[in-house]
Design a protein around this motif. Structure first.
Motif, PDB file in Angstrom:
ATOM      1  N   GLU A  83       0.863  -1.180   0.000  1.00 22.88           N
ATOM      2  CA  GLU A  83       0.000   0.000   0.000  1.00 22.88           C
ATOM      3  C   GLU A  83       0.895   1.225   0.000  1.00 22.88           C
ATOM      4  OE1 GLU A  83      -3.672   2.072   2.527  1.00 22.88           O
ATOM      5  OE2 GLU A  83      -2.651   0.288   3.323  1.00 22.88           O
ATOM      6  N   VAL A  84       0.748   2.055  -1.012  1.00 25.54           N
ATOM      7  CA  VAL A  84       1.635   3.209  -1.160  1.00 25.54           C
ATOM      8  C   VAL A  84       1.043   4.452  -0.517  1.00 25.54           C
ATOM      9  CG1 VAL A  84       2.668   2.307  -3.262  1.00 25.54           C
ATOM     10  CG2 VAL A  84       0.670   3.799  -3.412  1.00 25.54           C
ATOM     11  N   ASP A  85       1.901   5.433  -0.302  1.00 25.03           N
ATOM     12  CA  ASP A  85       1.491   6.711   0.279  1.00 25.03           C
ATOM     13  C   ASP A  85       2.196   7.824  -0.482  1.00 25.03           C
ATOM     14  OD1 ASP A  85       0.830   8.913   1.745  1.00 25.03           O
ATOM     15  OD2 ASP A  85       1.877   8.315   3.573  1.00 25.03           O
ATOM     16  N   PHE A  86       1.480   8.439  -1.410  1.00 17.12           N
ATOM     17  CA  PHE A  86       2.044   9.515  -2.212  1.00 17.12           C
ATOM     18  C   PHE A  86       1.507  10.879  -1.775  1.00 17.12           C
ATOM     19  CE2 PHE A  86       2.254   6.117  -5.706  1.00 17.12           C
ATOM     20  CZ  PHE A  86       3.577   5.809  -5.392  1.00 17.12           C
ATOM     21  N   SER A  87       1.084  10.983  -0.537  1.00 19.03           N
ATOM     22  CA  SER A  87       0.480  12.221  -0.051  1.00 19.03           C
ATOM     23  C   SER A  87       1.451  13.398  -0.070  1.00 19.03           C
ATOM     24  CB  SER A  87      -0.061  12.022   1.373  1.00 19.03           C
ATOM     25  OG  SER A  87       0.964  11.606   2.257  1.00 19.03           O
ATOM     26  N   SER A  88       2.748  13.109  -0.074  1.00 18.08           N
ATOM     27  CA  SER A  88       3.737  14.192  -0.084  1.00 18.08           C
ATOM     28  C   SER A  88       4.023  14.721  -1.490  1.00 18.08           C
ATOM     29  CB  SER A  88       5.046  13.712   0.541  1.00 18.08           C
ATOM     30  OG  SER A  88       5.597  12.631  -0.194  1.00 18.08           O
ATOM     31  N   ILE A  89       3.420  14.115  -2.506  1.00 17.44           N
ATOM     32  CA  ILE A  89       3.657  14.506  -3.901  1.00 17.44           C
ATOM     33  C   ILE A  89       2.461  15.273  -4.440  1.00 17.44           C
ATOM     34  CG2 ILE A  89       4.157  13.693  -6.231  1.00 17.44           C
ATOM     35  CD1 ILE A  89       5.296  11.143  -4.977  1.00 17.44           C
ATOM     36  N   ASP A  90       2.713  16.417  -5.035  1.00 16.66           N
ATOM     37  CA  ASP A  90       1.663  17.207  -5.668  1.00 16.66           C
ATOM     38  C   ASP A  90       1.551  16.770  -7.125  1.00 16.66           C
ATOM     39  OD1 ASP A  90      -0.113  19.004  -6.693  1.00 16.66           O
ATOM     40  OD2 ASP A  90       1.023  20.806  -6.166  1.00 16.66           O
ATOM     41  N   PHE A  91       0.594  15.921  -7.438  1.00 15.01           N
ATOM     42  CA  PHE A  91       0.470  15.371  -8.783  1.00 15.01           C
ATOM     43  C   PHE A  91      -0.113  16.372  -9.782  1.00 15.01           C
ATOM     44  CE2 PHE A  91       0.983  11.511  -6.347  1.00 15.01           C
ATOM     45  CZ  PHE A  91       1.721  10.696  -7.196  1.00 15.01           C
ATOM     46  N   THR A  92      -0.516  17.532  -9.308  1.00 14.18           N
ATOM     47  CA  THR A  92      -0.997  18.570 -10.229  1.00 14.18           C
ATOM     48  C   THR A  92       0.142  19.476 -10.688  1.00 14.18           C
ATOM     49  OG1 THR A  92      -1.503  20.171  -8.474  1.00 14.18           O
ATOM     50  CG2 THR A  92      -3.217  18.572  -9.049  1.00 14.18           C
ATOM     51  N   SER A  93       1.282  19.350 -10.044  1.00 14.96           N
ATOM     52  CA  SER A  93       2.436  20.195 -10.346  1.00 14.96           C
ATOM     53  C   SER A  93       3.436  19.436 -11.206  1.00 14.96           C
ATOM     54  CB  SER A  93       3.110  20.640  -9.040  1.00 14.96           C
ATOM     55  OG  SER A  93       4.397  21.160  -9.282  1.00 14.96           O
ATOM     56  N   ALA A  94       3.769  19.995 -12.355  1.00 12.61           N
ATOM     57  CA  ALA A  94       4.745  19.355 -13.238  1.00 12.61           C
ATOM     58  C   ALA A  94       6.097  19.236 -12.553  1.00 12.61           C
ATOM     59  CB  ALA A  94       4.877  20.147 -14.536  1.00 12.61           C
ATOM     60  N   SER A  95       6.529  20.296 -11.880  1.00 11.49           N
ATOM     61  CA  SER A  95       7.821  20.268 -11.203  1.00 11.49           C
ATOM     62  C   SER A  95       7.821  19.264 -10.060  1.00 11.49           C
ATOM     63  CB  SER A  95       8.185  21.665 -10.686  1.00 11.49           C
ATOM     64  OG  SER A  95       7.213  22.126  -9.763  1.00 11.49           O
ATOM     65  N   GLY A  96       6.685  19.157  -9.363  1.00 12.97           N
ATOM     66  CA  GLY A  96       6.588  18.207  -8.270  1.00 12.97           C
ATOM     67  C   GLY A  96       6.646  16.772  -8.758  1.00 12.97           C
ATOM     68  N   VAL A  97       5.958  16.488  -9.848  1.00 13.11           N
ATOM     69  CA  VAL A  97       5.955  15.149 -10.418  1.00 13.11           C
ATOM     70  C   VAL A  97       7.335  14.790 -10.960  1.00 13.11           C
ATOM     71  CG1 VAL A  97       5.094  13.749 -12.345  1.00 13.11           C
ATOM     72  CG2 VAL A  97       3.499  15.062 -10.939  1.00 13.11           C
ATOM     73  N   LEU A  98       7.974  15.739 -11.638  1.00 15.64           N
ATOM     74  CA  LEU A  98       9.299  15.477 -12.187  1.00 15.64           C
ATOM     75  C   LEU A  98      10.328  15.243 -11.084  1.00 15.64           C
ATOM     76  CD1 LEU A  98       9.376  18.085 -15.094  1.00 15.64           C
ATOM     77  CD2 LEU A  98       9.315  15.591 -15.318  1.00 15.64           C
ATOM     78  N   ALA A  99      10.231  16.016 -10.004  1.00 15.34           N
ATOM     79  CA  ALA A  99      11.168  15.842  -8.883  1.00 15.34           C
ATOM     80  C   ALA A  99      10.995  14.467  -8.252  1.00 15.34           C
ATOM     81  CB  ALA A  99      10.949  16.939  -7.844  1.00 15.34           C
ATOM     82  N   ALA A 100       9.744  14.032  -8.097  1.00 12.98           N
ATOM     83  CA  ALA A 100       9.475  12.713  -7.526  1.00 12.98           C
ATOM     84  C   ALA A 100       9.970  11.615  -8.463  1.00 12.98           C
ATOM     85  CB  ALA A 100       7.987  12.552  -7.253  1.00 12.98           C
ATOM     86  N   ALA A 101       9.724  11.795  -9.765  1.00 13.57           N
ATOM     87  CA  ALA A 101      10.168  10.806 -10.744  1.00 13.57           C
ATOM     88  C   ALA A 101      11.686  10.684 -10.740  1.00 13.57           C
ATOM     89  CB  ALA A 101       9.671  11.192 -12.139  1.00 13.57           C
ATOM     90  N   MET A 102      12.376  11.802 -10.657  1.00 16.53           N
ATOM     91  CA  MET A 102      13.838  11.783 -10.612  1.00 16.53           C
ATOM     92  C   MET A 102      14.322  11.033  -9.378  1.00 16.53           C
ATOM     93  SD  MET A 102      16.596  14.958 -10.597  1.00 16.53           S
ATOM     94  CE  MET A 102      16.357  15.361  -8.851  1.00 16.53           C
ATOM     95  N   ALA A 103      13.685  11.295  -8.244  1.00 19.57           N
ATOM     96  CA  ALA A 103      14.077  10.626  -7.003  1.00 19.57           C
ATOM     97  C   ALA A 103      13.870   9.119  -7.106  1.00 19.57           C
ATOM     98  CB  ALA A 103      13.281  11.193  -5.829  1.00 19.57           C
TER      99      ALA A 103
END
Length: 242
Positions: free
Chosen positions: A129-149
């Motif tokens: 069970e995942v928890d992505f609550s710390s990621i803003d999926f509406t933000s391109a920069s937020g999604v890209l930063a998470a993807a990079m990590a």
């Protein structure tokens, strides 16, 4: 499907790839399909060595390579869940090309996840069970930063765990998967900061300890990887015999 049929299908795919003009996106689609095909061939190797889970949550028992495969399976579950979520509702600021690439990466991660699930069979840990609550999926920069990590961590995880794999077929498969993960990492880093296509070790670029002077990528031990990835997983992960 029999192994010889799979081999024939694989050869036809390879011939199609080399005899036609394909772009980067098409190549990534072939890479994802290949990972899925490997799963069916490798599944018969050591799939009945079950690991009893006597704790609450998922147990990664590193006493043998089954623990390593489950470790990789856990990470691929995490990545697949992330990309499925992004692909289903990409940020509005994403370009058409970026949406297409993230769709491709989604399929690759699903293929990787299913590879380990099929190989492990009854020895596989359950679905996390995942928890992505710390990621803003509406933000391109937020999604890209998470993807990079996720991608940088995934590459470092495979590099750090390779020494624990003792079966040649699994080691070869892991090498094929980590090379695809590295392509993902390069693409995403290049979007964020053109030219930063690899983890060069510098903190300002989110480096994980690569040695760019020797041309070596980062390698992290499972305990360090799980400590970082753990904040995105609700399921308790028990680690033993590490």
């Amino acid at each position: 499907m029999k192994n010889n049929e799979l081999e024939t299908k694989s050869k036809l795919q390879d011939e199609s790839l080399f005899n036609s003009s394909v772009g980067r996106r098409s190549f990534l689609q072939y890479a994802g399909a290949s990972a899925a095909g490997i799963a069916l061939v490798a599944a018969g190797c050591k799939k009945d060595r079950g690991v009893e889970n006597t704790m609450t949550g998922a147990t990664l028992d590193f006493k043998n390579e089954i623990g390593v495969l489950n470790y990789a399976y856990a990470l691929e579950q995490l990545e697949a869940a992330f990309y499925v979520k992004v692909a289903s509702a990409p940020p509005s600021a994403f370009t058409t090309a970026q949406k297409a690439y993230f769709q491709d990466i989604q399929f690759h991660e699903i293929a990787h996840r299913e590879f380990f699930k099929n190989v492990l069979s009854t020895a596989a840990i359950g679905s996390l069970e995942v928890d992505f609550s710390s990621i803003d999926f509406t933000s391109a920069s937020g999604v890209l930063a998470a993807a990079m990590a996720f991608e940088d961590l995934g590459v470092a995880a495979y590099n750090g765990a390779g020494i624990r794999i003792t079966t040649d077929a699994y080691l070869v498969a892991a090498g094929k998967i980590v090379s695809v993960e590295a392509r993902h990492a390069a693409y995403i880093r290049d979007i964020i900061l053109n030219g930063s296509f690899a983890d060069l070790g510098s903190l300002e670029r989110g480096g994980l300890g690569a040695n760019d002077l020797k041309g070596l990528d980062a390698a992290l031990t499972p305990d360090k990887v799980l400590a970082t990835a753990g904040k995105f997983v609700k399921t308790k992960i028990n680690v033993i015999n590490l």
